[in-house]
Design an enzyme around this catalytic site. Structure first.
Site, PDB file in Angstrom:
ATOM      1  N   GLY A 123       0.802  -1.221   0.000  1.00  0.00           N
ATOM      2  CA  GLY A 123       0.000   0.000   0.000  1.00  0.00           C
ATOM      3  C   GLY A 123       0.834   1.271   0.000  1.00  0.00           C
ATOM      4  O   GLY A 123       2.061   1.229  -0.146  1.00  0.00           O
ATOM      5  N   GLN A 124       0.136   2.399   0.184  1.00  0.00           N
ATOM      6  CA  GLN A 124       0.808   3.710   0.088  1.00  0.00           C
ATOM      7  C   GLN A 124       1.902   3.852   1.151  1.00  0.00           C
ATOM      8  O   GLN A 124       3.003   4.311   0.845  1.00  0.00           O
ATOM      9  CB  GLN A 124      -0.228   4.835   0.250  1.00  0.00           C
ATOM     10  CG  GLN A 124       0.327   6.214  -0.105  1.00  0.00           C
ATOM     11  CD  GLN A 124      -0.492   7.359   0.461  1.00  0.00           C
ATOM     12  OE1 GLN A 124      -1.340   7.167   1.348  1.00  0.00           O
ATOM     13  NE2 GLN A 124      -0.247   8.554  -0.038  1.00  0.00           N
ATOM     14  N   ASP A 140       1.385  -9.022   1.464  1.00  0.00           N
ATOM     15  CA  ASP A 140       0.253  -8.282   0.923  1.00  0.00           C
ATOM     16  C   ASP A 140      -0.708  -9.291   0.316  1.00  0.00           C
ATOM     17  O   ASP A 140      -0.301 -10.414   0.020  1.00  0.00           O
ATOM     18  CB  ASP A 140       0.734  -7.277  -0.143  1.00  0.00           C
ATOM     19  CG  ASP A 140      -0.279  -6.178  -0.383  1.00  0.00           C
ATOM     20  OD1 ASP A 140      -0.166  -5.111   0.263  1.00  0.00           O
ATOM     21  OD2 ASP A 140      -1.195  -6.376  -1.202  1.00  0.00           O
ATOM     22  N   ILE A 141      -1.948  -8.862   0.111  1.00  0.00           N
ATOM     23  CA  ILE A 141      -2.918  -9.768  -0.513  1.00  0.00           C
ATOM     24  C   ILE A 141      -2.592  -9.957  -1.999  1.00  0.00           C
ATOM     25  O   ILE A 141      -2.949 -10.963  -2.600  1.00  0.00           O
ATOM     26  CB  ILE A 141      -4.365  -9.267  -0.279  1.00  0.00           C
ATOM     27  CG1 ILE A 141      -5.361 -10.385  -0.574  1.00  0.00           C
ATOM     28  CG2 ILE A 141      -4.666  -8.006  -1.078  1.00  0.00           C
ATOM     29  CD1 ILE A 141      -6.720 -10.177   0.059  1.00  0.00           C
ATOM     30  N   ASN A 193      -3.388 -13.036   3.126  1.00  0.00           N
ATOM     31  CA  ASN A 193      -4.630 -12.335   3.402  1.00  0.00           C
ATOM     32  C   ASN A 193      -4.696 -12.118   4.914  1.00  0.00           C
ATOM     33  O   ASN A 193      -4.772 -13.078   5.676  1.00  0.00           O
ATOM     34  CB  ASN A 193      -5.811 -13.187   2.910  1.00  0.00           C
ATOM     35  CG  ASN A 193      -7.141 -12.491   3.133  1.00  0.00           C
ATOM     36  OD1 ASN A 193      -7.228 -11.497   3.869  1.00  0.00           O
ATOM     37  ND2 ASN A 193      -8.182 -13.014   2.501  1.00  0.00           N
ATOM     38  N   TYR A 227     -14.719   4.070   9.086  1.00  0.00           N
ATOM     39  CA  TYR A 227     -13.262   4.021   9.226  1.00  0.00           C
ATOM     40  C   TYR A 227     -12.838   4.653  10.557  1.00  0.00           C
ATOM     41  O   TYR A 227     -12.043   4.082  11.313  1.00  0.00           O
ATOM     42  CB  TYR A 227     -12.652   4.772   8.040  1.00  0.00           C
ATOM     43  CG  TYR A 227     -11.160   4.930   8.055  1.00  0.00           C
ATOM     44  CD1 TYR A 227     -10.320   3.829   7.935  1.00  0.00           C
ATOM     45  CD2 TYR A 227     -10.583   6.201   8.134  1.00  0.00           C
ATOM     46  CE1 TYR A 227      -8.946   3.995   7.916  1.00  0.00           C
ATOM     47  CE2 TYR A 227      -9.218   6.368   8.107  1.00  0.00           C
ATOM     48  CZ  TYR A 227      -8.394   5.263   7.997  1.00  0.00           C
ATOM     49  OH  TYR A 227      -7.040   5.432   7.969  1.00  0.00           O
TER      50      TYR A 227
END
Ligand code: SER
Length: 312
Positions: A16-17, A39-40, A54, A144
């Site tokens: 991710g970022q 990571d997935i 996962n 979130y």
């Protein structure tokens, strides 16, 4: 720096970022062979040691932690604010289940330190908007945000009840040129640079005067390493730390970009993300992070824009 050559680090959500830059920084500090990125989705070869995982699969996390004798976990998996509003219950499920999977694996296998990011999304419309204090009202209106408040309180609980060393930062909107952001309300501040260079125009999904706390990724990574390297007794807040660097509106960012690209133009078409942004602070008081473990940002709006223009 507090580091041990027997440390083995596990990153969840390394594609991710944040993960894309954090895995490089951690490899630099600990050695590439000490960092396992998961990571997935499969990670590029440049990610070094990597495993497809996962994070909803608690048994798989536990097994990896056991097998590799992991001493630190960086749990970066989450559905961010804007995406979560489109699928509230699955997002809650993902954010919380993965959190508890990590806590459970850490408890079972005596992991020494855990990093779990929180966010300015823990704040809501009843929170003081300017220089938002470390300890204040937390009544978020997004799924979130609710998941981040819950995680913060569980982190504090786990530290006390189970002696887990979980550390956390309330990241503001993060700006980087390496990996794209993943469905947040602050993503406009990254997209704008790509569109400015590609087409010379950008339509902002937030209104001209929506002020939000933001940070250049290099500062965010430095904050993460500083926090994780601090002695445990310096970590006075076991929920999550406010950290702050810059704040601006889309109009102010556009003006800063026009200094480099004079023909750049911006227009505004606020969508559902406007309500989320309106519920978040304008600016953050990070004096606790400064006092407890020496946090200090380096990037200004001007130097962040320069970096982005140079590298996007
Ligand atoms: N950048 C994130 C978001 O907008 C905030 O944590 O969701």
């Amino acid at each position: 720096m507090a580091q041990n050559k027997n440390d083995t680090l596990l990153i969840l959500g390394a594609g991710g970022q944040i993960g894309t830059e954090l895995r490089v920084a951690l490899s630099h500090q600990f050695g590439a062979d000490r960092v396992i990125s998961t990571d997935i989705h499969p990670l590029p070869e440049s990610a070094g040691r990597s495993v497809v995982l996962n994070a909803l699969d608690g048994a798989a996390i536990s097994e990896l932690v056991r097998k590799e004798k992991v001493t630190q976990i960086y749990h970066l998996v989450a559905t961010l604010s804007a995406t979560a509003e489109k699928a509230p219950l699955p997002s809650w499920d993902l954010n919380m289940k993965t959190f508890f999977n990590v806590v459970e694996a850490a408890k079972q296998h005596r992991v020494q330190k855990i990093f779990w990011p929180s966010s300015i999304a823990v704040f809501g419309p009843t929170t003081p908007r300017d220089h938002t204090p470390q300890q204040t009202i937390l009544e978020p209106t997004t799924v979130y945000g609710i998941s981040k408040v819950a995680g913060e309180l569980w982190s504090q609980y786990a530290a006390k009840a189970w002696n887990l060393d979980i550390r956390s930062l309330r990241y503001p909107g993060l700006i980087s040129h390496t990996a794209p952001p993943g469905g947040g309300t602050t993503d406009y501040a990254v997209d704008i640079f790509h569109q400015a260079k590609k087409t010379g125009t950008y339509t902002s999904f937030l209104s001209a005067d929506t002020r939000l706390p933001m940070m250049f990724m290099e500062d965010a990574i430095r904050a993460t390493l500083l926090l994780m390297n601090a002695p445990a007794e310096d970590i006075k807040h076991r929920t999550s730390y406010n950290i702050s660097s810059i704040d601006f509106t889309p109009a102010e960012l556009a003006t800063a970009i026009q200094k480099h690209l004079p023909h750049f133009s911006i227009s505004y078409a606020p969508d559902f993300r406007q309500a989320i942004a309106d519920s978040w602070p304008n600016s953050i008081d990070d004096s606790a992070a400064r006092a407890d473990w020496g946090w200090e940002p380096r990037f200004s709006l001007k130097s962040m824009v320069q970096e982005m223009i140079d590298h996007v």
